[in-house]
Design a protein around this motif. Structure first.
Motif, PDB file in Angstrom:
ATOM      1  N   VAL A 119       2.142  19.400  51.564  1.00  0.00           N
ATOM      2  CA  VAL A 119       3.036  18.510  50.799  1.00  0.00           C
ATOM      3  C   VAL A 119       2.244  17.422  50.102  1.00  0.00           C
ATOM      4  O   VAL A 119       2.584  17.009  48.984  1.00  0.00           O
ATOM      5  CB  VAL A 119       4.128  17.869  51.688  1.00  0.00           C
ATOM      6  CG1 VAL A 119       5.203  18.833  52.003  1.00  0.00           C
ATOM      7  CG2 VAL A 119       3.561  17.227  52.913  1.00  0.00           C
ATOM      8  N   VAL A 120       1.172  16.961  50.744  1.00  0.00           N
ATOM      9  CA  VAL A 120       0.386  15.889  50.137  1.00  0.00           C
ATOM     10  C   VAL A 120      -0.335  16.406  48.882  1.00  0.00           C
ATOM     11  O   VAL A 120      -0.379  15.732  47.848  1.00  0.00           O
ATOM     12  CB  VAL A 120      -0.600  15.313  51.170  1.00  0.00           C
ATOM     13  CG1 VAL A 120      -1.643  14.450  50.494  1.00  0.00           C
ATOM     14  CG2 VAL A 120       0.157  14.496  52.201  1.00  0.00           C
ATOM     15  N   VAL A 121      -0.867  17.620  48.974  1.00  0.00           N
ATOM     16  CA  VAL A 121      -1.523  18.221  47.800  1.00  0.00           C
ATOM     17  C   VAL A 121      -0.520  18.346  46.662  1.00  0.00           C
ATOM     18  O   VAL A 121      -0.778  17.973  45.510  1.00  0.00           O
ATOM     19  CB  VAL A 121      -2.111  19.605  48.159  1.00  0.00           C
ATOM     20  CG1 VAL A 121      -2.484  20.380  46.897  1.00  0.00           C
ATOM     21  CG2 VAL A 121      -3.327  19.433  49.048  1.00  0.00           C
TER      22      VAL A 121
ATOM     23  N   GLU B 175      -3.006   2.687  44.554  1.00  0.00           N
ATOM     24  CA  GLU B 175      -1.597   2.503  44.797  1.00  0.00           C
ATOM     25  C   GLU B 175      -0.863   3.787  45.178  1.00  0.00           C
ATOM     26  O   GLU B 175      -0.329   3.920  46.259  1.00  0.00           O
ATOM     27  CB  GLU B 175      -0.985   1.928  43.515  1.00  0.00           C
ATOM     28  CG  GLU B 175       0.284   1.166  43.726  1.00  0.00           C
ATOM     29  CD  GLU B 175       0.149   0.137  44.813  1.00  0.00           C
ATOM     30  OE1 GLU B 175      -0.708  -0.756  44.703  1.00  0.00           O
ATOM     31  OE2 GLU B 175       0.885   0.253  45.791  1.00  0.00           O
ATOM     32  N   LEU B 176      -0.853   4.741  44.252  1.00  0.00           N
ATOM     33  CA  LEU B 176       0.042   5.880  44.454  1.00  0.00           C
ATOM     34  C   LEU B 176      -0.448   6.806  45.552  1.00  0.00           C
ATOM     35  O   LEU B 176       0.362   7.350  46.312  1.00  0.00           O
ATOM     36  CB  LEU B 176       0.210   6.646  43.144  1.00  0.00           C
ATOM     37  CG  LEU B 176       1.026   5.868  42.113  1.00  0.00           C
ATOM     38  CD1 LEU B 176       0.983   6.551  40.760  1.00  0.00           C
ATOM     39  CD2 LEU B 176       2.467   5.726  42.587  1.00  0.00           C
ATOM     40  N   GLY B 177      -1.761   6.969  45.673  1.00  0.00           N
ATOM     41  CA  GLY B 177      -2.296   7.817  46.747  1.00  0.00           C
ATOM     42  C   GLY B 177      -1.805   7.341  48.100  1.00  0.00           C
ATOM     43  O   GLY B 177      -1.085   8.066  48.810  1.00  0.00           O
ATOM     44  N   PRO B 178      -2.157   6.099  48.493  1.00  0.00           N
ATOM     45  CA  PRO B 178      -1.728   5.614  49.812  1.00  0.00           C
ATOM     46  C   PRO B 178      -0.206   5.587  49.976  1.00  0.00           C
ATOM     47  O   PRO B 178       0.308   6.043  51.007  1.00  0.00           O
ATOM     48  CB  PRO B 178      -2.290   4.194  49.888  1.00  0.00           C
ATOM     49  CG  PRO B 178      -3.205   4.024  48.748  1.00  0.00           C
ATOM     50  CD  PRO B 178      -3.053   5.154  47.812  1.00  0.00           C
TER      51      PRO B 178
ATOM     52  N   LEU C 225      -6.909   9.885  55.836  1.00  0.00           N
ATOM     53  CA  LEU C 225      -7.564  11.153  55.475  1.00  0.00           C
ATOM     54  C   LEU C 225      -6.703  11.937  54.487  1.00  0.00           C
ATOM     55  O   LEU C 225      -7.216  12.520  53.521  1.00  0.00           O
ATOM     56  CB  LEU C 225      -7.808  12.003  56.733  1.00  0.00           C
ATOM     57  CG  LEU C 225      -8.894  11.471  57.667  1.00  0.00           C
ATOM     58  CD1 LEU C 225      -9.091  12.403  58.846  1.00  0.00           C
ATOM     59  CD2 LEU C 225     -10.209  11.294  56.919  1.00  0.00           C
ATOM     60  N   LEU C 226      -5.401  11.922  54.700  1.00  0.00           N
ATOM     61  CA  LEU C 226      -4.510  12.604  53.764  1.00  0.00           C
ATOM     62  C   LEU C 226      -4.521  11.894  52.413  1.00  0.00           C
ATOM     63  O   LEU C 226      -4.391  12.535  51.363  1.00  0.00           O
ATOM     64  CB  LEU C 226      -3.087  12.640  54.321  1.00  0.00           C
ATOM     65  CG  LEU C 226      -2.867  13.576  55.500  1.00  0.00           C
ATOM     66  CD1 LEU C 226      -1.523  13.309  56.155  1.00  0.00           C
ATOM     67  CD2 LEU C 226      -2.946  15.029  55.052  1.00  0.00           C
ATOM     68  N   THR C 227      -4.711  10.576  52.439  1.00  0.00           N
ATOM     69  CA  THR C 227      -4.777   9.823  51.189  1.00  0.00           C
ATOM     70  C   THR C 227      -5.990  10.257  50.359  1.00  0.00           C
ATOM     71  O   THR C 227      -5.910  10.346  49.133  1.00  0.00           O
ATOM     72  CB  THR C 227      -4.834   8.316  51.487  1.00  0.00           C
ATOM     73  OG1 THR C 227      -3.677   7.974  52.242  1.00  0.00           O
ATOM     74  CG2 THR C 227      -4.866   7.497  50.224  1.00  0.00           C
ATOM     75  N   VAL C 228      -7.101  10.538  51.044  1.00  0.00           N
ATOM     76  CA  VAL C 228      -8.274  11.044  50.332  1.00  0.00           C
ATOM     77  C   VAL C 228      -7.905  12.324  49.586  1.00  0.00           C
ATOM     78  O   VAL C 228      -8.218  12.492  48.396  1.00  0.00           O
ATOM     79  CB  VAL C 228      -9.431  11.325  51.321  1.00  0.00           C
ATOM     80  CG1 VAL C 228     -10.578  12.025  50.616  1.00  0.00           C
ATOM     81  CG2 VAL C 228      -9.911  10.033  51.954  1.00  0.00           C
TER      82      VAL C 228
END
Lengths: 259, 251
Positions: free
Chosen positions: A60-62, A100-103, A159-162
């Motif tokens: 989902v993060v991808v 901003e949007l990543g985290p 890590l998911l934010t990366v």
């Protein structure tokens, strides 16, 4: 007059309940901190939660990361074209994603996936007396149930934010270079010119804070569930709503402090 | 014969509702005491006080002479190791299989080797009439089997006191009889002090050495099954007869 005082009464009660809730979550955090460093460390439980919160959220993060980067490139392009600054698209996408949007988007997705599951699972354990059973067997429920989840939340959200940052920039690159025809060299050059390593670090620090918030709130709501199946549903909803709001509000203040 | 558990003047309310109102009760060692009373009358609350899941507003709970209402968590956990408890729906951890459930207290509190743990688990399961179910998940078990596994977990550490929260509620008559027999045998074989909560009239006279009647937050009667059956107290008589007429108000 009566109606006015009634409304005031309700407002006051809502504020009191809110303050009490925040206080209880902070107390839970203190209790998590004290149990976290007390052996034995339940490594198996921690890894199990890390897998659930982290590995199983990658897809989902991808997906959200990629499409957010793509839409940012699209929107930015139309804006920048008005004063012929299309080359800035790459830098803005990268800045927006990392800071901003990543985290924020990652944390909201993890809240929806894992925070809700924490509330539902602990809530079910509460109403079926499994948490009482732990206490009765002289096993501390905070150590067994909440510490592994909070550790997983704090470690895995950054890590998911990366992953989200990376796929977002990739999505932006794809739209910018391959669909809108921006020169790929300029696109990348602008990323390295505008984005500082500190932007990425601060974004990851924010993600760790959000991971703490979503896991603590999810566990708190689940742990304090009452009232059967309906109670579990209520706890899950409240966990997602409260954690999402807390993430967005704390995002402003963290950003104000960091950047 | 001394009293192993002594409850003195317990008070507990939830909001405006008074659940325990100056309750006194002595539980005799190595006997089964059944606590009867109406549904929602505070029996489970009483049980949760005995094992320290709830704290009273006033009063003492003495376990072997130690007042557990004053203890901190660590000291309370030491006392809890004397206890086993079978919950109403068994409260098995549904993320673990049967073997892991029974092994949980052993892994938590002993330094046993994995092989010893496996043998102990098999032994405890055998003593509740189960073999070869270690790999099953709790969701695959019937209500009666869940209770058996719950009892195996409760006696895993060889406790001296076992608490039963409505062990036969929701079971068919045959399974009820089987669980009652299991309670009687386990109590006798392990010399346990048992406290059983029940409103199943048929069962209580089979399993109880002592029967205590909880009514309006107090123990109004405490005696042998024969004494209770010959009771002149109108509340006890109405409850045992299951009659609508009498001092107990329905609504």
């Amino acid at each position: 007059m009566n109606r006015f005082s009634g409304a005031l009464d309700r407002l006051g009660r809502t504020v009191l309940v809110g303050v009490e809730e925040i206080g209880k979550i902070i107390l839970l955090f203190v209790s998590v901190l004290t149990w976290m460093f007390r052996p034995p460390f339940k490594l198996r439980n921690i890894f199990k939660q890390m897998e659930f919160v982290g590995v199983k959220s990658i897809f989902v993060v991808v997906l959200t990361g990629t499409f957010t980067g793509m839409v940012m490139a699209l929107q930015g392009y139309h804006g920048f074209r008005m004063f012929s600054a299309e080359s800035l698209v790459g830098g803005t996408v990268a800045l927006g994603m990392t800071r901003e949007l990543g985290p924020v988007l990652t944390s909201l997705m993890v809240t929806a996936r894992a925070g809700s599951a924490m509330a539902a699972e602990l809530g079910t354990m509460r109403v079926t007396e499994q948490i009482d059973a732990l206490s009765v067997m002289a096993a501390n429920p905070v150590k067994h149930l909440i510490v592994p989840r909070v550790i997983a939340g704090v470690l895995m959200t950054p890590l998911l934010t990366v992953v989200s940052d990376f796929t977002g920039i990739l999505g932006g690159y794809f739209v910018g270079v391959h669909i809108l025809g921006i020169n790929s060299g300029i696109f990348i050059k602008n990323i390295t010119r505008l984005v500082d390593l500190n932007d990425i670090y601060n974004g990851l620090a924010k993600a760790a804070c959000f991971g703490l918030i979503l896991s603590l709130v999810g566990c708190y709501k689940g742990f304090n569930t009452y009232g059967g199946a309906e109670g579990v549903g209520r706890a899950t909803t409240e966990a997602v709503v409260l954690a999402s709001i807390a993430i967005l509000i704390s995002d402003y203040f963290l950003t104000a402090i960091m950047f | 014969m001394g009293a192993m558990i002594k409850l003195v003047n317990l008070h507990k309310s939830f909001g405006k509702q008074k659940v325990l109102d100056g309750l006194n009760l002595d539980i005799e060692e190595e006997k089964t005491t059944v606590i009867i009373g109406r549904s929602g009358g505070g029996k489970s609350v009483l049980l949760k006080h005995i094992i320290g899941l709830l704290r009273p507003e006033q009063g003492q709970i003495l376990i072997d002479g130690t007042d557990i209402t004053k203890l901190n968590d660590r000291a309370l956990n030491e006392i809890r190791k004397k206890f086993g408890m079978l919950f109403q729906e068994a409260a098995l951890f549904d993320s673990m299989n049967v073997g892991e459930n029974v092994a949980f207290p052993l892994r938590e509190h002993t330094t046993m080797k994995e092989k010893e743990i496996r043998e102990t688990v098999a032994d405890r399961l055998r003593s509740v009439g189960l073999t070869g179910v270690e790999e099953k998940m709790p969701s695959e078990l019937s209500g009666g089997m869940r209770k058996r596994v719950g009892l195996a977990r409760a006696i895993a550490m060889r406790p001296r006191i076992v608490l039963f929260d409505e062990p036969t509620t929701g079971l068919d008559p045959i399974m009820t009889e089987a669980i009652n027999r299991l309670i009687i045998e386990t109590q006798k074989n392990l010399n346990l002090t048992c406290i059983v909560i029940s409103h199943d009239i048929r069962s209580i006279f089979d399993i109880g050495h002592r029967i205590a009647m909880l009514y309006e937050g107090k123990i109004i009667e405490n005696g042998t099954p024969d004494e209770l059956q010959g009771s002149q107290n109108p509340v006890t008589r109405q409850f045992l007869a299951g009659s609508i007429e009498g001092p107990i108000r329905i609504m």
